[in-house]
Structure formats: C-alpha cells, structure tokens
Design a protein around this motif. Structure first.
Motif, PDB file in Angstrom:
ATOM      1  N   GLU A  90      -2.043  -2.454  -1.530  1.00  0.00           N
ATOM      2  CA  GLU A  90      -1.893  -1.635  -2.735  1.00  0.00           C
ATOM      3  C   GLU A  90      -3.192  -0.914  -3.071  1.00  0.00           C
ATOM      4  N   THR A  91      -4.323  -1.589  -2.897  1.00  0.00           N
ATOM      5  CA  THR A  91      -5.625  -0.946  -3.150  1.00  0.00           C
ATOM      6  C   THR A  91      -5.807   0.258  -2.233  1.00  0.00           C
ATOM      7  N   THR A  92      -5.421   0.105  -0.972  1.00  0.00           N
ATOM      8  CA  THR A  92      -5.541   1.192  -0.021  1.00  0.00           C
ATOM      9  C   THR A  92      -4.669   2.371  -0.408  1.00  0.00           C
ATOM     10  N   LEU A  93      -3.487   2.095  -0.910  1.00  0.00           N
ATOM     11  CA  LEU A  93      -2.560   3.168  -1.287  1.00  0.00           C
ATOM     12  C   LEU A  93      -2.910   3.795  -2.639  1.00  0.00           C
ATOM     13  N   SER A  94      -3.680   3.095  -3.430  1.00  0.00           N
ATOM     14  CA  SER A  94      -3.940   3.527  -4.795  1.00  0.00           C
ATOM     15  C   SER A  94      -4.626   4.881  -4.834  1.00  0.00           C
ATOM     16  N   ALA A 134      -0.755   1.365   5.717  1.00  0.00           N
ATOM     17  CA  ALA A 134      -1.498   1.910   4.585  1.00  0.00           C
ATOM     18  C   ALA A 134      -2.702   2.720   5.060  1.00  0.00           C
ATOM     19  N   LEU A 135      -3.367   2.232   6.120  1.00  0.00           N
ATOM     20  CA  LEU A 135      -4.495   2.989   6.679  1.00  0.00           C
ATOM     21  C   LEU A 135      -4.046   4.353   7.173  1.00  0.00           C
ATOM     22  N   ARG A 136      -2.879   4.425   7.812  1.00  0.00           N
ATOM     23  CA  ARG A 136      -2.396   5.711   8.323  1.00  0.00           C
ATOM     24  C   ARG A 136      -2.123   6.704   7.194  1.00  0.00           C
ATOM     25  N   VAL A 137      -1.815   6.203   6.008  1.00  0.00           N
ATOM     26  CA  VAL A 137      -1.640   7.106   4.857  1.00  0.00           C
ATOM     27  C   VAL A 137      -2.950   7.807   4.538  1.00  0.00           C
ATOM     28  N   GLN A 138      -4.065   7.090   4.709  1.00  0.00           N
ATOM     29  CA  GLN A 138      -5.364   7.622   4.331  1.00  0.00           C
ATOM     30  C   GLN A 138      -6.105   8.290   5.480  1.00  0.00           C
ATOM     31  N   SER A 139      -5.721   8.001   6.719  1.00  0.00           N
ATOM     32  CA  SER A 139      -6.456   8.499   7.876  1.00  0.00           C
ATOM     33  C   SER A 139      -5.497   9.104   8.876  1.00  0.00           C
ATOM     34  N   GLU A 140      -5.583  10.401   9.084  1.00  0.00           N
ATOM     35  CA  GLU A 140      -4.680  11.084  10.000  1.00  0.00           C
ATOM     36  C   GLU A 140      -4.877  10.634  11.444  1.00  0.00           C
ATOM     37  N   ASP A 141      -6.083  10.163  11.785  1.00  0.00           N
ATOM     38  CA  ASP A 141      -6.359   9.772  13.167  1.00  0.00           C
ATOM     39  C   ASP A 141      -5.875   8.368  13.490  1.00  0.00           C
ATOM     40  N   ALA A 142      -5.516   7.594  12.467  1.00  0.00           N
ATOM     41  CA  ALA A 142      -5.065   6.222  12.709  1.00  0.00           C
ATOM     42  C   ALA A 142      -3.575   6.234  12.982  1.00  0.00           C
ATOM     43  N   GLY A 162     -14.299   2.800   2.685  1.00  0.00           N
ATOM     44  CA  GLY A 162     -14.413   2.486   1.277  1.00  0.00           C
ATOM     45  C   GLY A 162     -13.098   2.211   0.597  1.00  0.00           C
ATOM     46  N   LEU A 163     -12.069   1.871   1.381  1.00  0.00           N
ATOM     47  CA  LEU A 163     -10.738   1.649   0.819  1.00  0.00           C
ATOM     48  C   LEU A 163     -10.550   0.214   0.342  1.00  0.00           C
ATOM     49  N   ILE A 164     -11.358  -0.696   0.834  1.00  0.00           N
ATOM     50  CA  ILE A 164     -11.392  -2.059   0.324  1.00  0.00           C
ATOM     51  C   ILE A 164     -12.847  -2.444   0.095  1.00  0.00           C
ATOM     52  N   PRO A 168      -0.465 -20.028   7.061  1.00  0.00           N
ATOM     53  CA  PRO A 168      -1.231 -19.364   6.005  1.00  0.00           C
ATOM     54  C   PRO A 168      -1.194 -20.159   4.711  1.00  0.00           C
ATOM     55  N   MET A 169      -2.213 -19.964   3.884  1.00  0.00           N
ATOM     56  CA  MET A 169      -2.247 -20.586   2.569  1.00  0.00           C
ATOM     57  C   MET A 169      -1.281 -19.858   1.635  1.00  0.00           C
ATOM     58  N   ALA A 170      -0.983 -20.493   0.517  1.00  0.00           N
ATOM     59  CA  ALA A 170      -0.006 -19.926  -0.413  1.00  0.00           C
ATOM     60  C   ALA A 170      -0.424 -18.559  -0.935  1.00  0.00           C
ATOM     61  N   ASP A 171      -1.734 -18.344  -1.117  1.00  0.00           N
ATOM     62  CA  ASP A 171      -2.206 -17.090  -1.707  1.00  0.00           C
ATOM     63  C   ASP A 171      -2.520 -16.011  -0.680  1.00  0.00           C
ATOM     64  N   ASP A 172      -2.399 -16.302   0.613  1.00  0.00           N
ATOM     65  CA  ASP A 172      -2.814 -15.340   1.627  1.00  0.00           C
ATOM     66  C   ASP A 172      -1.952 -14.080   1.626  1.00  0.00           C
ATOM     67  N   VAL A 173      -0.651 -14.232   1.460  1.00  0.00           N
ATOM     68  CA  VAL A 173       0.228 -13.054   1.433  1.00  0.00           C
ATOM     69  C   VAL A 173      -0.130 -12.163   0.255  1.00  0.00           C
ATOM     70  N   ALA A 174      -0.373 -12.774  -0.907  1.00  0.00           N
ATOM     71  CA  ALA A 174      -0.743 -11.997  -2.087  1.00  0.00           C
ATOM     72  C   ALA A 174      -2.050 -11.246  -1.866  1.00  0.00           C
ATOM     73  N   LEU A 175      -3.014 -11.875  -1.194  1.00  0.00           N
ATOM     74  CA  LEU A 175      -4.291 -11.224  -0.911  1.00  0.00           C
ATOM     75  C   LEU A 175      -4.098  -9.997  -0.030  1.00  0.00           C
ATOM     76  N   VAL A 176      -3.292 -10.138   1.023  1.00  0.00           N
ATOM     77  CA  VAL A 176      -3.075  -9.020   1.932  1.00  0.00           C
ATOM     78  C   VAL A 176      -2.337  -7.887   1.220  1.00  0.00           C
ATOM     79  N   LEU A 177      -1.310  -8.215   0.472  1.00  0.00           N
ATOM     80  CA  LEU A 177      -0.545  -7.168  -0.210  1.00  0.00           C
ATOM     81  C   LEU A 177      -1.372  -6.486  -1.294  1.00  0.00           C
ATOM     82  N   ALA A 178      -2.298  -7.213  -1.905  1.00  0.00           N
ATOM     83  CA  ALA A 178      -3.206  -6.578  -2.857  1.00  0.00           C
ATOM     84  C   ALA A 178      -4.103  -5.572  -2.155  1.00  0.00           C
ATOM     85  N   ALA A 179      -4.540  -5.893  -0.929  1.00  0.00           N
ATOM     86  CA  ALA A 179      -5.353  -4.946  -0.160  1.00  0.00           C
ATOM     87  C   ALA A 179      -4.529  -3.727   0.233  1.00  0.00           C
TER      88      ALA A 179
END
Length: 220
Positions: free
Chosen positions: A210-214, A143-151, A168-170, A197-208
């Motif tokens: 999606e926020t980055t891609l938004s 997702a970072l590479r979508v927003q940053s050509e240097d990554a 400022g992506l998260i 990992p905790m049950a909600d950890d995957v959801a937290l990462v995937l939310a980040a």
C-alpha cells in the motif's frame, strides 16, 4: 582485498546484479560493479561490496547474498561500518539459487492490486497463512511495476525489495524488516514444510504494498 559477505555463484550472480543495474539506472543512480578500493569511501576499510549505486547524498554499497539468513555474521559488523555516514547505506541483495528467467508481465492497475490484497487478507483470516504470505510478497513486484516502467519482468524477490528501497518507495526500516521475509518465502516455495510466517508478516508485506501504491510515495 577483503571479500564481500557471501560466496560467489557465477552466472546466477551476474544475472542478479544486471537486474539490479537496470533498476538502479532507471531510478537515476550511477551503477558500478566491483569498484576498486580507491573508488570507495575510506570508512569501508577492507570491505569490498559487489557494486555501488550513487546519487548526490544517497549512496548504496550492494552485496549479493545467496544464503538463507541475513542476520548471520559478518553482516552486523559490516553494517556498523556505515554508522555516522548518513549518505551511505548497505543493501544486501538476496539471490535465489534458481532465479527465474525474465519474462514480460503486463502492469496491473493499483485498484486490481488492492483488490488482490483484500483477497489475501481474507485468505489469511481463514487460517491459510502460508499461501497468503507468498501471495502478499508477489504483490510487491506488481506494486513496483506501477511505479517503474522498466520493472516488467520476473525479478528475484530480493531485487524487488532493493528497488523499492532505492526508489524511496519504502523506508529503510521497512526494507530491513522485509529482508528476512524474502528468505522465508524462498524456503516455503521450495518445499520447506517447517517454514512458517509469523502472524503479523502478511500485514507487514501488504502495508509495504500500500505504501508503494500510495500517492504520497515519492521517488528520491
């Protein structure tokens, strides 16, 4: 001179900081390694970060962290130095003990990343929490590479989180929540069978992800 938060690790640290430098400068920050005391704000006292990244009203003191737990002392006391100074933030960069040599990875289309995220959710729902968690964190860099050509290389996970926050992506709260997950990912991929990992950890990462891609995500 007061030390930074963690012991030094020579070449690995230099590689990590240079990765951060490239990401910060691409985002428009002035980056300085090992600033002198008179180049730092007075409220930091004897604390010396490993680097600083500066923009008008958006400044970061960067400390490279090679340990497993970002919550152990003296980090809480150092964070308190920044209270009341909204234009300055502390960012702790996690450095794996064996950072990967940079390779070039082509950028992915946001639709591909979202499709992969759907597969990860299905994997998680089937009870495969550990592989779903590791794969979800890998999508952050895509997702970072979508927003940053240097990554375009293989960056340490902590550097990815750092770059997302500095661009400022998260939000800062999301960054702080992701930090311990990076350490947990390192334990899992290096064979710590007790790390889970905790049950909600995957959801937290995937939310980040999606926020980055938004389309609403904006660079500072």
């Amino acid at each position: 001179m007061a030390p930074s938060l963690r012991p030094r690790d020579g070449e690995a640290e230099r590689h990590f900081i240079e990765t951060l430098r490239a990401l910060c400068e691409q985002a428009g920050f002035a980056f300085q390694i090992e600033p002198a005391p008179d180049q730092l704000p007075d409220f930091l006292g004897d604390y010396r970060p490993d680097a600083v990244a500066r923009k008008p009203m958006r400044n970061f003191a960067i400390d490279v962290w090679s340990g497993p737990d970002p919550s152990e002392p003296p980090l809480p006391s150092v964070r308190r130095l920044f209270d009341g100074h909204p234009d300055w933030h502390l960012h702790v960069g996690f450095m794996a003990s064996d950072p990967l040599r940079a390779i070039v990875i082509p950028g992915a289309d946001p639709a591909q990343i979202r499709a992969q995220a759907a597969e990860i959710r299905a994997l998680h729902a089937a009870g495969h929490r550990r592989p779903a968690f590791v794969m979800a964190l890998s999508l952050l860099e895509a997702a970072l590479r979508v927003q940053s050509e240097d990554a375009d290389g293989t960056n340490p996970p902590g550097a990815v989180v750092q770059a997302l926050a500095m661009n400022g992506l998260i939000e800062p709260e999301t960054e702080h929540a992701l930090r311990p997950l990076v350490a947990l990912q390192n334990r899992i991929v290096h064979g710590d069978l007790a790390a889970d990992p905790m049950a909600d950890d995957v959801a937290l990462v995937l939310a980040a992800v999606e926020t980055t891609l938004s389309e609403e995500a904006s660079h500072p």
